[in-house]
Design an enzyme around this catalytic site. Sequence first.
Site, PDB file in Angstrom:
ATOM      1  CD  GLN A   1      -1.198   0.109   3.727  1.00 40.28           C
ATOM      2  OE1 GLN A   1      -1.590  -0.974   4.118  1.00 40.28           O
ATOM      3  NE2 GLN A   1      -1.557   1.250   4.295  1.00 40.28           N
TER       4      GLN A   1
ATOM      5  CB  CYS B   1      -4.957  -1.002   5.212  1.00 45.38           C
ATOM      6  SG  CYS B   1      -6.101  -0.108   6.275  1.00 45.38           S
TER       7      CYS B   1
ATOM      8  CG  HIS C   1      -3.671  -2.526   9.226  1.00 40.82           C
ATOM      9  ND1 HIS C   1      -3.466  -1.806   8.058  1.00 40.82           N
ATOM     10  CD2 HIS C   1      -2.987  -3.690   9.058  1.00 40.82           C
ATOM     11  CE1 HIS C   1      -2.692  -2.507   7.245  1.00 40.82           C
ATOM     12  NE2 HIS C   1      -2.382  -3.655   7.817  1.00 40.82           N
TER      13      HIS C   1
END
Length: 330
Positions: free
Chosen positions: A130, A136, A276
């Site tokens: 990323q 993410c 995340h």
Amino acid sequence: MFPGLCLFLLGLLPGTSSVLEPTAQEESEFKLWLLQNNKKYNLQEYYHRLPIFVENKRKIFRHNAGNSSFQMGLNQFSDLSFMEFKKQYLWHEPQNCSATKGNFFAALGASPDFVDWRKKGKYVTPVKNQGPCGSCWTFSTTGCLESAVAIATGQLLPLSEQQLVDCAQAFNNHGCNGGLPSQAFEYIKYNKGIMSETIYPYIAQNGTCQFQPDKVVADVKEVVNITIYDEISMEQAVATRNPISFAFEVTEDFLNYRSGVYTNPKCHSTPDKVNHAVLAVGYAQENGKPYWIVKNSWGMEWGMDGYFHIERGKNMCGLAACASFPIPEV
Ligand SMILES: *[C@@H]1O[C@H](CO)[C@@H](O)[C@H](O)[C@H]1NC(C)=O
Ligand SMILES: *[C@@H]1O[C@H](CO)[C@@H](O)[C@H](O)[C@H]1NC(C)=O
Ligand SMILES: *[C@@H]1O[C@H](CO)[C@@H](O)[C@H](O)[C@H]1NC(C)=O
Ligand SMILES: *[C@@H]1O[C@H](CO)[C@@H](O)[C@H](O)[C@H]1NC(C)=O
């Protein structure tokens, strides 16, 4: 001798702890790491990064000398402080990520002890990176849909993260500033499709939407949310359907993860703290410790060829707070 420049740059506020003095050995390790990671710094940046690197390295050494179920190692993030990492790679604010009542209904009967979609066939694309963008959620989304489509059709095709970064704002997604797989699946369903990675490549920054309807290669028919904290349903979904997207809280020690089963007695477990999103491609156990097999989006060099294992069955770091997957349109 340690140059005065460094002491000046460290600029320690009165009352802060002692200056970290790298040994000559540590400094040469830093130089080697810079070479291996293709980093070039000017003098000022060099002396700013050196103590951060050394502190990370000492932390890794202390951790690995202890009795932990996972090991740490140097990686591409080793000259960043956690604050810096957080700013560049993680969500900054909570996402709306709890499905209080999901629409996944677990089947009767026990799940198998072991599942790994990477070993069942060509169902998982290679690990992606990323870069410094809080995207993410787009990688978790594409990874999940790529696998679901491959399982349904036999065709494994990399999908466009950049389309999600650029075009999915109407569904509470915020490009490099965060978003959620469930909301991205909703966007794809509403938008009637997503383009391929090759036609709409990733640039690791916000861009303007360049969606072309005639270039759609995959679509979502239904979005399935798993009820908050229902980790058993997550297992059943992975066992009977496909890999699934989930979110969890990344804390400082996770950055240095190298191998083994990640566990953390101190991280949070609620949906407002997850920062995340990743992809569970299977699960298993090691020395009696059940774990998830997870695909990350920090490149192949991080963790175990881009993957990590995290303890299963305890909502570790909130991993059961926010799981979902799509049913593809085929
Ligand atoms: C190390 O940890 C394992 C599992 O957490 C435990 O069973 C074992 O007793 C520990 N060993 C030592 C020396 O602390
Ligand atoms: C959460 O949902 C509310 C209501 O739809 C929205 O206003 C808010 O921006 C969302 N938060 C995030 C971080 O997307
Ligand atoms: C990227 O775009 C989102 C939403 O479109 C916005 O909230 C955010 O501030 C942008 N981030 C950057 C780094 O430009
Ligand atoms: C699943 O979650 C998404 C976004 O988080 C929401 O828009 C959608 O309504 C949910 N779907 C179901 C069936 O509850």
